[in-house]
Design a protein around this motif. Sequence first.
Motif, mmCIF file in Angstrom:
data_model
loop_
_atom_site.group_PDB
_atom_site.id
_atom_site.type_symbol
_atom_site.label_atom_id
_atom_site.label_comp_id
_atom_site.label_asym_id
_atom_site.label_seq_id
_atom_site.Cartn_x
_atom_site.Cartn_y
_atom_site.Cartn_z
ATOM 1 N N ASP A 186 -9.328 -23.769 6.288
ATOM 2 C CA ASP A 186 -8.698 -23.317 5.052
ATOM 3 C C ASP A 186 -7.182 -23.480 5.109
ATOM 4 O OD1 ASP A 186 -9.095 -22.278 2.430
ATOM 5 O OD2 ASP A 186 -8.282 -20.367 3.125
ATOM 6 N N ARG A 187 -6.592 -23.181 6.254
ATOM 7 C CA ARG A 187 -5.143 -23.282 6.409
ATOM 8 C C ARG A 187 -4.653 -24.732 6.390
ATOM 9 N NH1 ARG A 187 -4.116 -20.296 11.060
ATOM 10 N NH2 ARG A 187 -4.501 -22.109 12.348
ATOM 11 N N PHE A 188 -5.366 -25.640 7.046
ATOM 12 C CA PHE A 188 -4.877 -27.010 7.182
ATOM 13 C C PHE A 188 -5.239 -27.923 6.019
ATOM 14 C CE2 PHE A 188 -5.282 -25.901 11.850
ATOM 15 C CZ PHE A 188 -3.936 -25.617 11.999
ATOM 16 N N VAL A 189 -6.445 -27.767 5.456
ATOM 17 C CA VAL A 189 -6.848 -28.696 4.383
ATOM 18 C C VAL A 189 -7.427 -28.003 3.161
ATOM 19 C CG1 VAL A 189 -7.242 -30.634 5.928
ATOM 20 C CG2 VAL A 189 -9.138 -29.123 5.381
ATOM 21 N N GLY A 190 -7.832 -26.745 3.306
ATOM 22 C CA GLY A 190 -8.487 -26.041 2.204
ATOM 23 C C GLY A 190 -9.993 -26.225 2.292
ATOM 24 N N PHE A 227 -12.229 -29.725 2.231
ATOM 25 C CA PHE A 227 -12.986 -30.027 3.443
ATOM 26 C C PHE A 227 -14.458 -30.256 3.111
ATOM 27 C CE2 PHE A 227 -15.485 -28.415 7.087
ATOM 28 C CZ PHE A 227 -15.056 -29.292 8.068
ATOM 29 N N LEU A 228 -15.036 -29.346 2.342
ATOM 30 C CA LEU A 228 -16.453 -29.476 1.998
ATOM 31 C C LEU A 228 -16.699 -30.723 1.151
ATOM 32 C CD1 LEU A 228 -17.346 -25.743 1.328
ATOM 33 C CD2 LEU A 228 -17.820 -27.117 3.388
ATOM 34 N N ALA A 229 -15.771 -31.050 0.264
ATOM 35 C CA ALA A 229 -15.914 -32.263 -0.551
ATOM 36 C C ALA A 229 -15.910 -33.511 0.335
ATOM 37 C CB ALA A 229 -14.804 -32.332 -1.586
ATOM 38 N N ARG A 246 -19.116 -37.909 2.945
ATOM 39 C CA ARG A 246 -19.584 -38.635 4.124
ATOM 40 C C ARG A 246 -21.066 -38.390 4.426
ATOM 41 N NH1 ARG A 246 -15.332 -40.349 7.776
ATOM 42 N NH2 ARG A 246 -13.341 -40.056 6.735
ATOM 43 N N GLY A 247 -21.677 -37.475 3.690
ATOM 44 C CA GLY A 247 -23.091 -37.189 3.909
ATOM 45 C C GLY A 247 -23.351 -36.274 5.091
ATOM 46 N N PHE A 248 -22.319 -35.529 5.535
ATOM 47 C CA PHE A 248 -22.470 -34.612 6.657
ATOM 48 C C PHE A 248 -22.932 -33.255 6.153
ATOM 49 C CE2 PHE A 248 -18.852 -36.766 9.302
ATOM 50 C CZ PHE A 248 -19.622 -37.908 9.402
ATOM 51 N N ARG A 249 -23.683 -32.550 6.979
ATOM 52 C CA ARG A 249 -24.119 -31.197 6.640
ATOM 53 C C ARG A 249 -23.172 -30.200 7.297
ATOM 54 N NH1 ARG A 249 -28.097 -34.473 6.811
ATOM 55 N NH2 ARG A 249 -29.805 -34.400 5.347
ATOM 56 N N VAL A 250 -22.856 -29.153 6.546
ATOM 57 C CA VAL A 250 -21.935 -28.129 7.045
ATOM 58 C C VAL A 250 -22.598 -26.768 6.883
ATOM 59 C CG1 VAL A 250 -19.653 -27.075 6.816
ATOM 60 C CG2 VAL A 250 -19.959 -29.514 6.305
ATOM 61 N N TYR A 251 -22.549 -25.980 7.950
ATOM 62 C CA TYR A 251 -23.051 -24.610 7.919
ATOM 63 C C TYR A 251 -21.907 -23.693 8.309
ATOM 64 C CZ TYR A 251 -27.640 -26.627 7.570
ATOM 65 O OH TYR A 251 -28.721 -27.328 7.126
ATOM 66 N N ARG A 252 -21.928 -22.480 7.762
ATOM 67 C CA ARG A 252 -20.910 -21.488 8.109
ATOM 68 C C ARG A 252 -21.610 -20.284 8.721
ATOM 69 N NH1 ARG A 252 -15.801 -19.503 4.587
ATOM 70 N NH2 ARG A 252 -15.038 -18.022 6.116
ATOM 71 N N ASN A 253 -21.056 -19.823 9.853
ATOM 72 C CA ASN A 253 -21.597 -18.658 10.520
ATOM 73 C C ASN A 253 -20.490 -18.032 11.356
ATOM 74 O OD1 ASN A 253 -23.024 -17.619 13.276
ATOM 75 N ND2 ASN A 253 -24.244 -17.146 11.475
ATOM 76 N N PHE A 293 -17.232 -23.119 10.911
ATOM 77 C CA PHE A 293 -17.968 -24.192 10.260
ATOM 78 C C PHE A 293 -18.612 -25.027 11.353
ATOM 79 C CE2 PHE A 293 -14.847 -23.738 6.675
ATOM 80 C CZ PHE A 293 -15.785 -23.394 5.709
ATOM 81 N N VAL A 294 -19.876 -25.306 11.202
ATOM 82 C CA VAL A 294 -20.591 -26.184 12.112
ATOM 83 C C VAL A 294 -20.928 -27.432 11.304
ATOM 84 C CG1 VAL A 294 -22.597 -26.466 13.600
ATOM 85 C CG2 VAL A 294 -21.529 -24.214 13.358
ATOM 86 N N VAL A 295 -20.421 -28.582 11.751
ATOM 87 C CA VAL A 295 -20.574 -29.826 11.016
ATOM 88 C C VAL A 295 -21.467 -30.766 11.809
ATOM 89 C CG1 VAL A 295 -19.375 -31.787 9.980
ATOM 90 C CG2 VAL A 295 -18.243 -29.543 10.078
#
Length: 75
Positions: free
Chosen positions: A36-40, A44-46, A51-58, A62-64
């Motif tokens: 959030d601090r470096f890119v928002g 980041f999610l966009a 790129r078709g990567f999956r992202v999970y938050r826990n 963020f786990v990419v």
Amino acid sequence: MSAIQPQTPQQFYAEFFASRAARNGEVIRRKASDVDRFVGTEAFLAEMKRRGFRVYRNAGQFVVFCNREPVQRLV
């Protein structure tokens, strides 16, 4: 991330995608507050979606999954 923090979103992404894990289609973990601090978070999610990567938050992370393979929850 390296000991030197990125100064721009471009530097953040350059470091992220140049990592061995990203190049090999593996998994990367980053603090959500750093993202959030470096890119928002939205940007980041966009980019991950583009790129078709999956992202999970826990637990504030963020786990990419840096590939387009299916993810299976086993337990």
